[in-house]
Scaffold this motif. Structure first.
Motif, PDB file in Angstrom:
ATOM      1  N   SER A  80       0.952  -1.266   0.413  1.00 40.87           N
ATOM      2  CA  SER A  80      -0.249   0.145  -0.145  1.00 40.87           C
ATOM      3  C   SER A  80       0.715   1.764   0.130  1.00 40.87           C
ATOM      4  O   SER A  80       0.602   2.314  -0.290  1.00 40.87           O
ATOM      5  CB  SER A  80      -1.107  -0.618   1.416  1.00 40.87           C
ATOM      6  N   ARG A  85      -1.145   4.236  -1.541  1.00 40.06           N
ATOM      7  CA  ARG A  85      -2.666   3.958  -1.510  1.00 40.06           C
ATOM      8  C   ARG A  85      -3.044   4.797  -0.312  1.00 40.06           C
ATOM      9  O   ARG A  85      -2.186   4.813   1.087  1.00 40.06           O
ATOM     10  CB  ARG A  85      -2.771   2.836  -1.709  1.00 40.06           C
ATOM     11  N   TYR A  87      -6.703   3.804   0.999  1.00 41.21           N
ATOM     12  CA  TYR A  87      -7.626   3.470   1.361  1.00 41.21           C
ATOM     13  C   TYR A  87      -6.964   2.471   1.054  1.00 41.21           C
ATOM     14  O   TYR A  87      -6.466   1.552   0.294  1.00 41.21           O
ATOM     15  CB  TYR A  87      -8.739   4.119   0.668  1.00 41.21           C
ATOM     16  N   ASP A  88      -7.749   1.091   1.985  1.00 43.48           N
ATOM     17  CA  ASP A  88      -7.441  -0.344   1.428  1.00 43.48           C
ATOM     18  C   ASP A  88      -6.822  -0.948   1.683  1.00 43.48           C
ATOM     19  O   ASP A  88      -5.454  -1.305   0.566  1.00 43.48           O
ATOM     20  CB  ASP A  88      -8.495  -0.471  -0.080  1.00 43.48           C
ATOM     21  N   PRO A  91      -6.305  -6.614   3.374  1.00 36.88           N
ATOM     22  CA  PRO A  91      -7.230  -6.828   3.146  1.00 36.88           C
ATOM     23  C   PRO A  91      -7.737  -7.140   4.439  1.00 36.88           C
ATOM     24  O   PRO A  91      -7.328  -7.406   5.995  1.00 36.88           O
ATOM     25  CB  PRO A  91      -7.132  -7.891   3.154  1.00 36.88           C
ATOM     26  N   GLU A 132     -11.467  -3.118  12.448  1.00 40.05           N
ATOM     27  CA  GLU A 132     -11.882  -3.377  10.757  1.00 40.05           C
ATOM     28  C   GLU A 132     -12.925  -3.609  10.069  1.00 40.05           C
ATOM     29  O   GLU A 132     -13.122  -2.503   9.869  1.00 40.05           O
ATOM     30  CB  GLU A 132     -11.560  -4.814  10.410  1.00 40.05           C
ATOM     31  N   HIS A 136     -13.081   0.360   9.041  1.00 43.20           N
ATOM     32  CA  HIS A 136     -12.511   0.441   6.826  1.00 43.20           C
ATOM     33  C   HIS A 136     -11.313  -0.034   6.728  1.00 43.20           C
ATOM     34  O   HIS A 136     -10.972   0.611   5.768  1.00 43.20           O
ATOM     35  CB  HIS A 136     -13.550   0.382   6.094  1.00 43.20           C
ATOM     36  N   SER A 138      -9.016  -1.958   5.920  1.00 43.74           N
ATOM     37  CA  SER A 138      -8.650  -2.343   4.580  1.00 43.74           C
ATOM     38  C   SER A 138      -9.576  -1.940   3.363  1.00 43.74           C
ATOM     39  O   SER A 138     -10.536  -1.054   3.569  1.00 43.74           O
ATOM     40  CB  SER A 138      -8.408  -3.696   4.808  1.00 43.74           C
TER      41      SER A 138
END
Length: 138
Positions: A80, A85, A87-88, A91, A132, A136, A138
């Protein structure tokens, strides 16, 4: 897919990379003793007069899951960071399995009479699951 405006800054990516490297190192360091522990327990379990039972095997497998999920979380954070990144980052199943394994390990510790260690494991596991689910990550 996110646009270039959703990419994280270079400073944040470096921070995520450093955190990912530390998490990866912790996971790699954790796999070695947990794998050795599992091999010893499993090889002794197969003998006729083994001091171990199925609960001991499940307990050692849970520690393997914790170490493996920590390793995967570190790899995900590094990827990431390299992709910048925002976001996300990790996992979802990785954090769910990590949290669930820690919570169940806490149950084993509670049964064994290790109260404060059990509370730490359960609270940490439930926190990872909640984190999580609610944010969120991930």
């Amino acid at each position: 897919m996110h646009s270039d405006l959703d990419r994280s800054s270079a400073g944040r990516s470096i921070l995520i990379f450093i955190i990912g490297t530390l998490v990866l190192a912790a996971g790699a360091w954790g796999i070695m003793p947990t794998w050795k522990m599992f091999n010893i327990i499993f090889s002794e379990f197969r003998t006729h007069d083994s001091p171990y039972n199925y609960a001991t095997i499940i307990y050692s497998i849970l520690w393997l899951v914790v170490a493996f999920c920590t390793l995967l979380a570190g790899v995900s954070l590094i990827i990431s960071a390299l992709r910048r990144r925002q976001y996300d980052l990790i996992p979802g199943p990785t954090l769910y399995f990590l949290g669930l394994s820690l919570a169940v390990i806490g149950g084993f510790l509670l049964i064994s009479g290790l109260g404060w260690q059990a509370i730490i494991a359960i609270v940490t596991g439930l926190f990872l699951i909640y984190w999580e689910w609610a944010y969120h990550v991930s």
